[in-house]
Design a protein around this motif. Sequence first.
Motif, PDB file in Angstrom:
ATOM      1  N   SER A 114       0.832  -1.211   0.000  1.00 12.91           N
ATOM      2  CA  SER A 114       0.000   0.000   0.000  1.00 12.91           C
ATOM      3  C   SER A 114       0.865   1.258   0.000  1.00 12.91           C
ATOM      4  O   SER A 114       2.047   1.241   0.340  1.00 12.91           O
ATOM      5  CB  SER A 114      -0.926   0.001   1.215  1.00 12.91           C
ATOM      6  N   CYS A 144      -6.126   5.896   1.512  1.00 11.05           N
ATOM      7  CA  CYS A 144      -5.781   4.908   2.531  1.00 11.05           C
ATOM      8  C   CYS A 144      -6.769   3.742   2.467  1.00 11.05           C
ATOM      9  O   CYS A 144      -7.952   3.941   2.183  1.00 11.05           O
ATOM     10  CB  CYS A 144      -5.831   5.540   3.926  1.00 11.05           C
ATOM     11  N   GLU A 145      -6.270   2.549   2.742  1.00  9.26           N
ATOM     12  CA  GLU A 145      -7.135   1.375   2.749  1.00  9.26           C
ATOM     13  C   GLU A 145      -7.985   1.352   4.021  1.00  9.26           C
ATOM     14  O   GLU A 145      -7.684   2.006   5.024  1.00  9.26           O
ATOM     15  CB  GLU A 145      -6.295   0.098   2.658  1.00  9.26           C
ATOM     16  N   ASP A 146      -9.072   0.562   3.970  1.00  9.86           N
ATOM     17  CA  ASP A 146     -10.009   0.505   5.096  1.00  9.86           C
ATOM     18  C   ASP A 146      -9.349   0.037   6.390  1.00  9.86           C
ATOM     19  O   ASP A 146      -9.626   0.548   7.474  1.00  9.86           O
ATOM     20  CB  ASP A 146     -11.173  -0.435   4.762  1.00  9.86           C
ATOM     21  N   GLU A 148      -6.193   0.118   7.399  1.00  9.97           N
ATOM     22  CA  GLU A 148      -4.923   0.731   7.788  1.00  9.97           C
ATOM     23  C   GLU A 148      -5.097   1.618   9.018  1.00  9.97           C
ATOM     24  O   GLU A 148      -6.054   2.395   9.098  1.00  9.97           O
ATOM     25  CB  GLU A 148      -4.356   1.550   6.619  1.00  9.97           C
TER      26      GLU A 148
END
Length: 539
Positions: A114, A144-146, A148
């Motif tokens: 990521s 941003c990923e869920d 993180e």
Amino acid sequence: MSPRRDLFCLWYPLALLYSASWASAGDIVHHDDTLPKRPGCDNNFVLVKVPTRVNGVEAVEYVGVGARFGPTLESKEKHATLTRLAIADPPDCCSRPKNKLTGEIILVHRGNCSFTTKANIAESAGASAMLIINNSTELFKMVCEDNETNLDIHIPVVMLPFDAGRNLKSYMNNNDSVTLQLYSPKRPAVDVAEVFLWLMAVGTILCASYWSAWTAREAAIEQDKLLKDGSDELLQSATTSSRGVVDVTVISAILFVVVASGFLIMLYKLMSFWFIEVLVVLFCIGGVEGLQTCLIALLSCLRWFRRIGESYVKVPLLGAVSYLTLAVCPFCITFAVVWAVYRDVSFAWIGQDILGISLIITVLQIVRVPNLKVGFVLLSCAFMYDIFWVFVSKWWFRESVMIVVARGDRSGEDGIPMLLKIPRMFDPWGGYSIIGFGDIILPGLLVTFALRYDWLANKSLKSGYFVGAMTAYGFGLLVTYVALNLMDGHGQPALLYIVPFTLGTLILLGHKRGDLKTLWTIGEPDRPCPHVRLQPSQS
């Protein structure tokens, strides 16, 4: 139907293709707001300037996009620190770099982990900022990923297109010393280009309205004279010959939008270099006809040129053509050809605007709305058309079809020519402020109808409807630019704001003054009523 009317019946739906206002300047594409903002990942997406120096000599300035996370960048170049560039090892920066970093900006490849993981690793290794090379020539918004949680990132992260990263890597591989700066200048709240574009649009409709009303009044005066002479046969012949216009009907109003939608989809699917070239040719043909019509009308106001305009010569295949037309036509063709050949130069927008304004004015002379009912149907359909192809089309095509077509994505060219544009003068990102022909032609049909009705019904400016319609259009366009700036330059469907103002103003004024039924069903009279006192002709 004459060839001239056939030409503009073809051009009218083409002009509807693009009807959204736009401020173009290095647009960011693809995924952006699919994930919500949250603490540590709530930055606005901003374009970033990356000026470079190679061995101390100024080189290319690249444009990147900042991430949703990390600190904000300086807005002025003089405050941005000049920092050395280093290449990550491993290139993806998904594990701690092998090379020792002491405050350099690290250049990494996209992929394998990521964006926030890369940023955390780069920061812990001693980098002062990170440049991520995209795997395509476009810019990608980094979110941003869920799942993180480690979002306390203190170094700025910027994505560069693939070609920019390739150039920087080639310098580094040659053992050149590369230093660069990162800063994100802010756009001004209002650019002078938007003011001039507003004046151009309003001025175009104003000129077209008075020309259309003057033509309609002259035709009505001629009919009135024939009516007094009692010659019904001559009156019928004069009425037929003097019209020379295309009256929009309710059915054709709906079909125009359907045809324009078909053209838009075709352009979207077949967008390519050669297809844009075809549109340029069509634009030049329409522009030549429009420029010629406007120049002849202007020159005919002068007594000496009027005599030339009234002298005709027989031309094979074309029939009787005035000497004035023969004199003006080569100039118009040359003007359009020169623009087409040199349309990529910085000042080519001037030629495009001259051809475009001439074409719009001429279309507004030939295509007319006979009453408010037809205008209501036409503008309502265009209102839905604009909203659908700018906003709703994203759900089916994953991108705004109208914006993609207008920008000329995948064509290798700078967008379609069916629009007026002015370079943004005080915007550090450059680009153009743009308005589509449809945003002028469609409301313009209603405004020109209002002035024709006022003149034929012997209305004063105070008791008439033109001032209200013209003011409503200008205010609606002004609101469009306000929305454009609030949306940070993203394309806006101008008719979303213009149509309610223009239609609403005419309907409310008509209802208040008791003329709504006449405006709705009858509209402008075909011939003057006995109680209407027309002004005598000036000719």
